[in-house]
Design a protein around this motif. Sequence first.
Motif, PDB file in Angstrom:
ATOM      1  N   LYS A 174      -9.872  -8.759   3.021  1.00 19.87           N
ATOM      2  CA  LYS A 174      -9.180  -7.513   2.653  1.00 19.87           C
ATOM      3  C   LYS A 174      -9.323  -7.321   1.148  1.00 19.87           C
ATOM      4  CE  LYS A 174      -4.909  -7.990   4.624  1.00 19.87           C
ATOM      5  NZ  LYS A 174      -3.562  -7.623   4.983  1.00 19.87           N
ATOM      6  N   ASN A 181      -5.055  -1.867   0.584  1.00 23.54           N
ATOM      7  CA  ASN A 181      -6.378  -1.406   0.183  1.00 23.54           C
ATOM      8  C   ASN A 181      -6.247   0.053  -0.250  1.00 23.54           C
ATOM      9  OD1 ASN A 181      -8.958  -0.352   0.053  1.00 23.54           O
ATOM     10  ND2 ASN A 181      -9.715  -1.596   1.758  1.00 23.54           N
ATOM     11  N   ASP A 230      -9.012  12.192   2.178  1.00 22.27           N
ATOM     12  CA  ASP A 230      -8.377  11.658   3.389  1.00 22.27           C
ATOM     13  C   ASP A 230      -7.072  12.395   3.706  1.00 22.27           C
ATOM     14  OD1 ASP A 230     -10.453   9.920   3.502  1.00 22.27           O
ATOM     15  OD2 ASP A 230      -9.329   8.162   2.793  1.00 22.27           O
ATOM     16  N   GLN A 236     -11.032   9.978  -3.130  1.00 19.32           N
ATOM     17  CA  GLN A 236     -11.058   9.621  -1.715  1.00 19.32           C
ATOM     18  C   GLN A 236      -9.687   9.880  -1.074  1.00 19.32           C
ATOM     19  OE1 GLN A 236     -13.052   6.174  -0.378  1.00 19.32           O
ATOM     20  NE2 GLN A 236     -12.398   6.808   1.665  1.00 19.32           N
ATOM     21  N   TYR A 293     -11.163   6.470  -6.342  1.00 20.63           N
ATOM     22  CA  TYR A 293     -10.151   6.219  -5.312  1.00 20.63           C
ATOM     23  C   TYR A 293      -9.229   7.424  -5.134  1.00 20.63           C
ATOM     24  CZ  TYR A 293     -11.450   1.271  -5.238  1.00 20.63           C
ATOM     25  OH  TYR A 293     -12.124   0.081  -5.105  1.00 20.63           O
ATOM     26  N   ALA A 306      -4.663   4.507   6.202  1.00 27.60           N
ATOM     27  CA  ALA A 306      -3.917   3.892   7.315  1.00 27.60           C
ATOM     28  C   ALA A 306      -2.945   2.840   6.776  1.00 27.60           C
ATOM     29  CB  ALA A 306      -4.897   3.265   8.298  1.00 27.60           C
ATOM     30  N   GLN A 307      -3.397   2.048   5.812  1.00 26.84           N
ATOM     31  CA  GLN A 307      -2.512   1.008   5.269  1.00 26.84           C
ATOM     32  C   GLN A 307      -1.338   1.622   4.516  1.00 26.84           C
ATOM     33  OE1 GLN A 307      -4.457  -2.244   3.214  1.00 26.84           O
ATOM     34  NE2 GLN A 307      -6.090  -2.335   4.733  1.00 26.84           N
ATOM     35  N   TYR A 308      -1.588   2.743   3.843  1.00 28.91           N
ATOM     36  CA  TYR A 308      -0.479   3.420   3.147  1.00 28.91           C
ATOM     37  C   TYR A 308       0.518   3.943   4.180  1.00 28.91           C
ATOM     38  CZ  TYR A 308       2.050   6.612   0.034  1.00 28.91           C
ATOM     39  OH  TYR A 308       3.031   7.255  -0.679  1.00 28.91           O
ATOM     40  N   THR A 359      -8.206   2.349  -0.686  1.00 29.47           N
ATOM     41  CA  THR A 359      -9.044   3.358  -0.030  1.00 29.47           C
ATOM     42  C   THR A 359      -8.669   3.529   1.443  1.00 29.47           C
ATOM     43  OG1 THR A 359     -10.733   1.727   0.517  1.00 29.47           O
ATOM     44  CG2 THR A 359     -10.998   2.903  -1.570  1.00 29.47           C
ATOM     45  N   SER A 360      -7.624   2.820   1.876  1.00 34.12           N
ATOM     46  CA  SER A 360      -7.231   2.938   3.279  1.00 34.12           C
ATOM     47  C   SER A 360      -5.938   3.734   3.410  1.00 34.12           C
ATOM     48  CB  SER A 360      -7.048   1.540   3.879  1.00 34.12           C
ATOM     49  OG  SER A 360      -6.325   1.635   5.085  1.00 34.12           O
TER      50      SER A 360
END
Lengths: 593, 175
Positions: free
Chosen positions: A38, A120, A247, A243, A240, A125-127, A122-123
Amino acid sequence: MSNTQWTITVGEGSCGIAAGAPEVTELLKKRLPDAQFKSVGCVGMCHREVMVETVDDQGRSYLWGNLTKKNLPKVIQFLRGDGVLPKTLLIRSSEEPDCEGGHYLTRQTRIALRNVGQLNPTSMAQYLDRGGYDAIKKIITSGMTPEAVIEEVKIAKIRGRGGAGFPTATKWGFARNAPGDVKYLVCNGDEGDPGAFMDRSLLEGDPHNVLEGMLIAAYAIGASKGYAYIRAEYPLAVQYFGQAIQDAREAGYLGYHILGSDFSFDIKIKEGAGAFVCGEETALMASIQGERGMPRIRPPFPAISGLFGKPTIINNVETLANLPWIIQNGGAAYAAIGTEKSSGTKVFALAGAIARGGLVEVPMGVTIRHVLENIGGGSASTRPLKAVQLGGPSGGCIPERLFDTPIEYEAINATGAIMGSGGMVVMDSKSCMVDLARYFLEFTENESCGKCTFCRIGTLRMKEILTRICAGEGTMEDIDLLEDLGRSVQSASLCGLGQTAANPVLTTIKYFRDEYIAHVQEKRCPGGVCKGLITHTILNDKCSGCSICERYCPVNAITGTLKHPDTWVIDPKICINCGMCAEVCNPDAILAA
Amino acid sequence: MNLQNMEATVDPELVHHWITAIGSDSSAAVPILQAIQGHYGYLPRKAMDLVVAQTGINASQLYGVATFYAQFRLKPVGRHMIKVCHGTACHVQGADRLNTSLRHALGISNPEQDTASNGSYTVENVACIGCCSLAPVMVIDGQAFPNVKGADAQRQLFKHARENNEILAGQDAEN
């Protein structure tokens, strides 16, 4: 070899990458092919980069630091089950509760930084997994009015984290009530203070949080368009954040009718072009409009007539990063942290002569000493700390005897420094306060946009005087002149740059007048820094005759015979006192005094 | 090599492409210049003229912007770029020595110059790259080097030069 399944998290913020994270990751992937990897932003312990956390399938965790390609095999051996625990590389572990490094994080209160280094960047989903976008969802689904959002922020009593400390809700109220269909919300990510990197870490480490903060602010003031003005020197932050915008737009958090409501808002990134003055609101707006970044007279205030003549609110990255938490937890919970007049937490970038440099978020009201000693670990060397420079070129130097000053806007201002955006550069006895004042004046003189005469010429003259003092050519009158000029520049400049340019000079004179006097009267630099006042000499009794100083001397001022220590000398007529010889000398045989 | 020979050959189609992608109103001035500099390493006069001809941005605004912001350069740069951070932390930790040692290695003795005479490297001072805990820091072609002392700066430069087939004036100092 054990069959333990490791999940390996690597800190890959700019600082981690600079310290060598990509090389470390490559080697780990090669040697532990079954591990899951990760990538996260900077955890804030920049002094221990490269940092890697390894967690096994039973939840046992080890946080490693100072990893290099050289020492990594020891860690890999341990992780593969056939080596001893390399304790010197361990920062924190669920299995080793007494690791010293753990205190760095446990002694902090993380609100703005709560996700930085945990996910991460750039994710999206994780946020979302960590409760991301719940604040804006709460606002929209519960039908909170913009006024109610402003009220919540008012209860939180949060003040702008860009440095000036103006109450955020009050500023928003002006723009909310200003007439006009089009309003702008600007994220000020032009962190120009040398010595500060809080905004970089937030934008790089948790861009969605800043973006959600922008959504909340835009909703509150009724803005439909937004700009994120980010320093071009922070390429990873630009990437970032770009991105995150993309997203969020695809997921319906940006654009028309956000989450099916009447609220529409979209963001563009504008990269700064390297002008410190663009941190100032009106200069920043001129820059976005494609002009030279020059400030203008206020009023009209940006909240009434800003970008392209429309009502505009400009909030600092850190201010925005606090907003989702405030909405989620309520303004009262935020106001309960910190002090009566300075609520919440403040992020600082600790650097300089400190043992544990990095990012620190603490409740307002704790003392400077707490940050420097309990978290930062005190001096990086055996030399005592002498001062801390707070607030960059707009700030001032606080001497050690005032380290018990609490961190709150008014108390810091009373010392002559300012809170600023949060850069904390620590000095020990081997630094020169006059040189530091000269350094800052050179910076502000260079960065002055030139509009105001006092700022344009005054900073230049102050720099000239300081250069003279550093060269040993100053007079006692020069010190008085510096104070006079400093006050004039303060009072006759249009924007914050000129109004604060003299702070580093005035505070160093106030607290370190003896160093100025040593330069002027004794022609001596107590810190051993000012080139015009020091001489480099070789201490032959310590010299090993290795010749390394000769090889690195840029002006060929050093001569001697290999392996004959008594023959080595520096020709003072040629020497430029650059200090390269002292830096490369292993036996510490070169004296600068 | 004469530095004058380093002037880039400007591709008008490329400039046109940037203008189309970014915009042609006055607020596009900074990003257009950034695109040009990102490609050529500096702002070639020919490219600036093309922008003036093809947008609503007049020459005085464009040159005004180009000369105001520290990021922009009107002179050609070397094949490789070295940025030396001069933030407060880097200054306190001896960033000056990095300049001394790099300039020595590159044979740049004239304080007015920042590019090696063979066009290999340009040394530029930058305000702060935000890696203050790793001070002093320098960046060669985008790769950052943390905790570099003066001597390390030379070593990294020589290593970079070897890998990129560049010949440096002061390489004989290395051992």
